[in-house]
Design an enzyme around this catalytic site. Sequence first.
Site, short mmCIF file in Angstrom:
data_model
loop_
_atom_site.label_atom_id
_atom_site.label_comp_id
_atom_site.label_asym_id
_atom_site.label_seq_id
_atom_site.Cartn_x
_atom_site.Cartn_y
_atom_site.Cartn_z
CG HIS A 1 -45.85 -5.59 -17.04
ND1 HIS A 1 -45.06 -6.07 -18.29
CD2 HIS A 1 -44.45 -4.91 -16.77
CE1 HIS A 1 -44.05 -6.56 -18.14
NE2 HIS A 1 -43.34 -5.76 -17.21
CG HIS B 1 -41.29 -8.18 -12.96
ND1 HIS B 1 -41.79 -9.20 -13.87
CD2 HIS B 1 -41.56 -6.76 -13.42
CE1 HIS B 1 -41.38 -7.86 -15.30
NE2 HIS B 1 -41.27 -7.15 -15.08
CG HIS C 1 -42.63 -1.77 -21.25
ND1 HIS C 1 -43.86 -2.07 -20.38
CD2 HIS C 1 -41.72 -2.06 -20.89
CE1 HIS C 1 -42.83 -2.94 -19.71
NE2 HIS C 1 -41.69 -2.82 -19.93
CG ASP D 1 -41.76 -2.81 -15.19
OD1 ASP D 1 -41.85 -4.08 -14.92
OD2 ASP D 1 -40.90 -1.64 -15.88
CG ASN E 1 -32.42 -4.24 -15.23
OD1 ASN E 1 -31.44 -4.37 -14.54
ND2 ASN E 1 -33.18 -4.93 -15.75
O1 LIG Z 1 -39.53 -5.90 -16.70
C1 LIG Z 1 -39.60 -4.72 -17.26
O2 LIG Z 1 -41.19 -4.75 -18.12
C2 LIG Z 1 -38.34 -5.02 -18.04
C3 LIG Z 1 -37.49 -5.62 -17.77
C4 LIG Z 1 -37.28 -6.74 -16.93
C5 LIG Z 1 -37.56 -7.28 -17.75
O3 LIG Z 1 -38.29 -7.39 -18.63
C6 LIG Z 1 -36.88 -9.19 -17.38
O4 LIG Z 1 -35.77 -8.77 -16.93
O5 LIG Z 1 -37.50 -9.68 -17.45
C7 LIG Z 1 -36.23 -4.23 -18.64
O6 LIG Z 1 -36.50 -3.47 -19.06
O7 LIG Z 1 -34.64 -4.51 -17.74
#
Ligand SMILES: O=C(O)/C=C(\CC(=O)C(=O)O)C(=O)O
Length: 294
Positions: free
Chosen positions: A27, A29, A176, A249, A254
């Site tokens: 997980h 990004h 999560h 993550d 955020n």
């Molecule tokens: O990426 C994560 O795990 C959590 C996020 C951001 C998210 O999911 C997104 O922007 O798509 C969150 O809780 O702000």
Amino acid sequence: MTDRIISWHANPSKPRYTPPPGAVDAHCHVFGPMAQFPFSAKAKYLPEDAGPDMLFALRDHLGFARNVIVQASCHGTDNAATLDAIAKSNGLARGVAVVDPAIDAAGLAALHDGGIRGIRFNFLKRLVDDAPKDKFLDVARRLPAGWHVVIYFEADILEELRPFMDAIPVPLVIDHMGRPDVRQGPDGADMKAFRALLNSRDDIWFKATCPDRLDAIKEGGAGDPWDAFASAVAPLVADYPDRCLWGTDWPHPNMDTEIPDDGHLVDMIPRIAPTAELQRKLLVDNPMRLYWAD
Ligand SMILES: O=C(O)/C=C(\CC(=O)C(=O)O)C(=O)O
């Protein structure tokens, strides 16, 4: 929204824990780079660039071998940045897309060719404007063979989502763990409800992720070293060893007011998966089954 945010640690520590060979960060990004892959007009946060080079350098620093890149909400339904990162990974990354539910079979096949193996439905109101369950169900019924659905929701809507999740005909992966209140402990109401969901089907998986979010000081938790997370989550991993995944993550969208040290996140692994066998399932066997089955 003009200020671009940095939510990742500038100099994460080297973990004391060494992951097994072939470990998957399942997980994470990528953000941008914005000049090449602009953010969505509907994005709820505007991050600084955090592209594939940074992600793969962190992977190596932490002792991991592979990544599963999950499309973040700031890129909307344009998966170009995620696909670009997968393409640059030499086969060491796969991904989860966010799609316009009207996507056709050719669009899904193109995503498959680009290394996507699932789609994500995000139900967090602070991240997305709408989450149309009927349209989500329609596309979930048309996914390529071997794909799954990733769902991101908070514990207070778990019961409301049960009929929707029950109707999804492919495996589910819950981000999560549906954000339980880990301060309630392993037998608290949120963990009990989550276990009831897991017990309802044997093809529901979960990410034992985000101590930094679930045990955050800003949420009333104790913060790093995230003891409440460790004691609430270890029994779940022990009881469902073939259905758990783990990830950093990174770049921690955020979390800019409480940026976690990624080395410390990796050091949580032996606290939630204390044996070599559990660690191998969590980090290698399970994610390989879900993302590299072919
Ligand atoms: O990426 C994560 O795990 C959590 C996020 C951001 C998210 O999911 C997104 O922007 O798509 C969150 O809780 O702000």
